[in-house]
Design an enzyme around this catalytic site. Structure first.
Site, PDB file in Angstrom:
ATOM      1  N   ASP A  38       0.834  -1.200   0.000  1.00 40.93           N
ATOM      2  CA  ASP A  38       0.000   0.000   0.000  1.00 40.93           C
ATOM      3  C   ASP A  38       0.872   1.254   0.000  1.00 40.93           C
ATOM      4  O   ASP A  38       0.594   2.216   0.694  1.00 40.93           O
ATOM      5  CB  ASP A  38      -0.954   0.006   1.197  1.00 40.93           C
ATOM      6  CG  ASP A  38      -0.239  -0.158   2.532  1.00 40.93           C
ATOM      7  OD1 ASP A  38       1.012  -0.211   2.539  1.00 40.93           O
ATOM      8  OD2 ASP A  38      -0.929  -0.227   3.571  1.00 40.93           O
TER       9      ASP A  38
ATOM     10  N   ASP B 181       7.133  -4.553  14.427  1.00 39.87           N
ATOM     11  CA  ASP B 181       7.668  -3.194  14.335  1.00 39.87           C
ATOM     12  C   ASP B 181       7.853  -2.570  15.718  1.00 39.87           C
ATOM     13  O   ASP B 181       8.868  -1.910  15.987  1.00 39.87           O
ATOM     14  CB  ASP B 181       6.787  -2.314  13.450  1.00 39.87           C
ATOM     15  CG  ASP B 181       5.301  -2.429  13.756  1.00 39.87           C
ATOM     16  OD1 ASP B 181       4.926  -3.308  14.564  1.00 39.87           O
ATOM     17  OD2 ASP B 181       4.517  -1.647  13.205  1.00 39.87           O
TER      18      ASP B 181
END
Length: 442
Positions: free
Chosen positions: A211, A287
């Site tokens: 994306d 993350d």
């Protein structure tokens, strides 16, 4: 002496009554036992029926187990066959993509799952700028799962190597209510990076998601940063992202910074770093795990002032969190910087620490509850000190920058200092932590 006939009749009547009584008792007893026997026979018949039903159920379950075992054997055979086909495809694709006369700067992998329209937009953005340097940046698409439209779309790009991660094991979350998507993503990342670093032996890998659009100088930026990453062991990764990269907070497309906060969203790491991370890679939330101090261990990340990636993924695993406020207004760089002609030595830890310290020191200090209001009326760089996380969030909210912290570090911070431009001008605003000046040696 002769008995009286009347006495004999009495005796006979008594005997007859006794006989009748005995017969009645015998009949009652026989009836009772007959009832019990009938009940026992009924219970036995019921048990026999239930036993037969149970035997039928066991037989049915055994048939299902046998059928499942046969299905598993077929699936295993199909997986082995598919794996061989994919490995052969990867081998032929990599041989086609990698020019033996050129050592790749980095493999570029697009992490995909179930959004074919997003994937197409991302790949078309990449190919727009990658074609002229394809041998330096071989492209890969790594799909997690079996979405047919994504696979069809990925295989339609003959210049890109397709990889597929299929994990049929059920996801077990560590806490109730957690989204399994975060576990699948972390598992996919580990698999894909192991493939590229260990199996294909790339020295560096750039990770993108399905994306993202990239800037015109995306590849030049990472090529120049590769030398910096190789030669400075205090740098853990190089990112193309700035969390506070919204249009109103950026100005200089050439400006780069060191940060204690891992930005992600289009980043490059080396094989040596991956060899360190891979064995302890988390089951989920990879993350945020990288952002832990115990993981990055005082190493920093390079980030640009103006983003080299743009995240358009409003719909995804994070369900559009922060999209309207922080992601949609991001400025994607539109100036082609010749990064190989730029001197990036100022990003070395010793030089950057000194210069950044001087910049913070020379900024005009603003104090008091109206410090933000004062900043709006200044024409020079300013610095505002915050005392703790709550104080930082209050000030950040007034300016409109990211308020979030991870493991004691605000987004984009270096030594506790968050810097951004004021209304797209050269002016800088420094939000300075209580220990920042000491860490900067000021």
């Amino acid at each position: 002496m002769a008995r009286n006939p009347c006495d004999l009749r009495i005796l006979l009547l008594a005997a007859a009554a006794a006989f009748i009584y005995i017969q009645l008792r015998l009949f009652t007893t026989q009836s009772h036992y007959a009832d019990r026997l009938a009940q026992a026979e009924k219970s036995e018949n019921q048990c026999t029926s239930e036993l037969r039903s149970l035997i039928d159920q066991v037989s049915t379950q055994q048939e299902k187990i046998v059928a499942l075992e046969e299905m598993k054997i077929r699936q295993d055979e199909e997986r082995v066959h598919l794996k061989i086909l994919i490995q052969d495809l990867e081998k032929r694709s990599v041989q086609t993509l990698v020019n033996n006369d050129v050592v790749p700067v980095a493999a570029v992998v697009v992490m995909a799952c179930n959004r074919p329209d997003y994937l197409q937009r991302t790949v078309e953005s990449i190919l727009k700028y990658q074609t002229s340097m394809a041998s330096k940046f071989p492209l890969f698409i790594s799909q997690d799962g079996t979405n047919g439209e994504v696979k069809k779309k990925a295989l339609s790009y003959t210049q890109i190597t397709y990889m597929q991660h299929v994990d049929l094991e059920p996801v077990r979350t560590e806490r109730p209510g957690e989204l399994t998507a975060y576990y699948k993503i972390a598992n996919h990342y580990k698999w894909a990076l192991d493939e590229l670093f260990i199996k294909h032996n790339f020295a560096r890998v750039i990770i993108l998601e399905d994306d993202m659009e990239i800037a015109p100088d995306f590849f030049d930026y990472f090529e120049a940063a590769a030398n910096l990453l190789d030669n400075d062991k205090t740098i853990m990764a190089v990112s193309s992202w700035n969390d506070n990269g919204q249009k109103q907070f950026v100005y200089d497309p050439k400006a780069l910074y060191r940060s204690d906060f891992f930005p992600g969203l289009g980043w490059m790491l080396t094989k040596s770093i991956w060899i360190e991370l891979s064995p302890k890679w988390p089951k989920a939330y990879w993350d945020d795990w990288v952002r832990l101090k115990e993981v990055h261990r005082d190493r920093q990340f390079i980030r640009p002032e103006v983003c080299r990636t743009y995240n358009f993924g409003e719909h995804g695993s994070s369900m559009g969190q922060f999209f309207k406020q922080y992601l949609e207004p991001i400025k994607l760089n539109d100036v082609h910087i010749k990064w190989n002609s730029e001197d990036l030595s100022y990003l070395r830890e010793d030089k950057f620490l000194i210069q950044f310290g001087k910049d913070v020191s020379s900024a005009t200090p603003l104090n008091g509850s109206d410090a933000v209001l004062k900043a709006h009326n200044m024409d020079a760089d300013v610095k505002i000190q915050y005392n703790d996380q709550g104080d930082f969030e209050r000030i950040a909210r007034q300016f409109g920058i990211f308020e979030e912290w991870k493991d004691g570090i605000p987004r984009t911070a270096y030594k506790g200092v968050v810097v951004f431009r004021y209304k797209s001008s050269p002016r800088r605003i420094y939000l300075v932590g209580p220990d920042s000046l000491g860490q900067l040696g000021v």
